[in-house]
Scaffold this motif. Structure first.
Motif, PDB file in Angstrom:
ATOM      1  N   SER A 122     -19.618  37.955  19.346  1.00  0.00           N
ATOM      2  CA  SER A 122     -18.802  39.068  18.902  1.00  0.00           C
ATOM      3  C   SER A 122     -18.008  38.241  17.559  1.00  0.00           C
ATOM      4  CB  SER A 122     -18.245  39.530  19.227  1.00  0.00           C
ATOM      5  OG  SER A 122     -20.031  40.211  20.170  1.00  0.00           O
ATOM      6  N   GLY A 123     -17.646  37.270  18.217  1.00  0.00           N
ATOM      7  CA  GLY A 123     -16.388  36.175  17.218  1.00  0.00           C
ATOM      8  C   GLY A 123     -14.862  36.767  18.047  1.00  0.00           C
ATOM      9  N   HIS A 124     -15.348  37.209  19.388  1.00  0.00           N
ATOM     10  CA  HIS A 124     -14.350  37.357  19.848  1.00  0.00           C
ATOM     11  C   HIS A 124     -13.684  35.907  20.660  1.00  0.00           C
ATOM     12  CE1 HIS A 124     -15.544  41.368  20.558  1.00  0.00           C
ATOM     13  NE2 HIS A 124     -14.765  41.762  19.797  1.00  0.00           N
ATOM     14  N   THR A 125     -12.534  35.275  21.281  1.00  0.00           N
ATOM     15  CA  THR A 125     -11.808  34.436  21.362  1.00  0.00           C
ATOM     16  C   THR A 125     -11.007  34.167  22.229  1.00  0.00           C
ATOM     17  OG1 THR A 125      -9.813  34.149  19.951  1.00  0.00           O
ATOM     18  CG2 THR A 125     -12.301  33.231  19.114  1.00  0.00           C
ATOM     19  N   THR A 170     -15.388  30.971  21.369  1.00  0.00           N
ATOM     20  CA  THR A 170     -15.569  31.994  21.209  1.00  0.00           C
ATOM     21  C   THR A 170     -17.427  32.975  21.058  1.00  0.00           C
ATOM     22  OG1 THR A 170     -14.662  30.876  18.951  1.00  0.00           O
ATOM     23  CG2 THR A 170     -16.531  32.667  18.121  1.00  0.00           C
ATOM     24  N   ASN A 171     -17.174  33.574  21.333  1.00  0.00           N
ATOM     25  CA  ASN A 171     -18.401  34.628  22.235  1.00  0.00           C
ATOM     26  C   ASN A 171     -18.805  34.834  20.514  1.00  0.00           C
ATOM     27  OD1 ASN A 171     -17.450  37.068  21.130  1.00  0.00           O
ATOM     28  ND2 ASN A 171     -17.131  37.969  22.558  1.00  0.00           N
TER      29      ASN A 171
END
Length: 87
Positions: A46-49, A43-44
């Motif tokens: 920005s909340g992207h996985t 998970t980065n």
């Protein structure tokens, strides 16, 4: 004589800041965990996985959940070659 045309952005773009520049260079803050099935979940900031799954047939599936969903499947062929499919 040239006519002036107002070109106002209608969508916000990616902010140009330190975090964005570091991410472009591969230095983004990422939290890596394992889910209950043993898959790798990254998970980065920005909340992207990105979820990496090691499939029973020996292939690897990576699914990116961000602005849109992208899946990449890597297959190791019997002739020694590698095939990748992005969908």
């Amino acid at each position: 004589m040239q006519e002036f045309i107002d070109k106002t952005a209608s969508t916000n773009g990616t902010p140009l800041n330190r975090a964005t520049m570091m991410a472009l260079q591969g230095f983004e803050a990422i939290n890596t965990t394992f889910d209950s099935e043993g898959n790798i979940v990254e998970t980065n900031a920005s909340g992207h996985t990105k979820k990496t799954v090691f499939n029973p047939d020996g292939s690897i599936s990576e699914t990116f959940h961000g602005i849109k969903i992208i899946t990449k499947t890597t297959t190791f062929n019997s002739d020694g070659s590698i095939s990748e499919v992005v969908s």
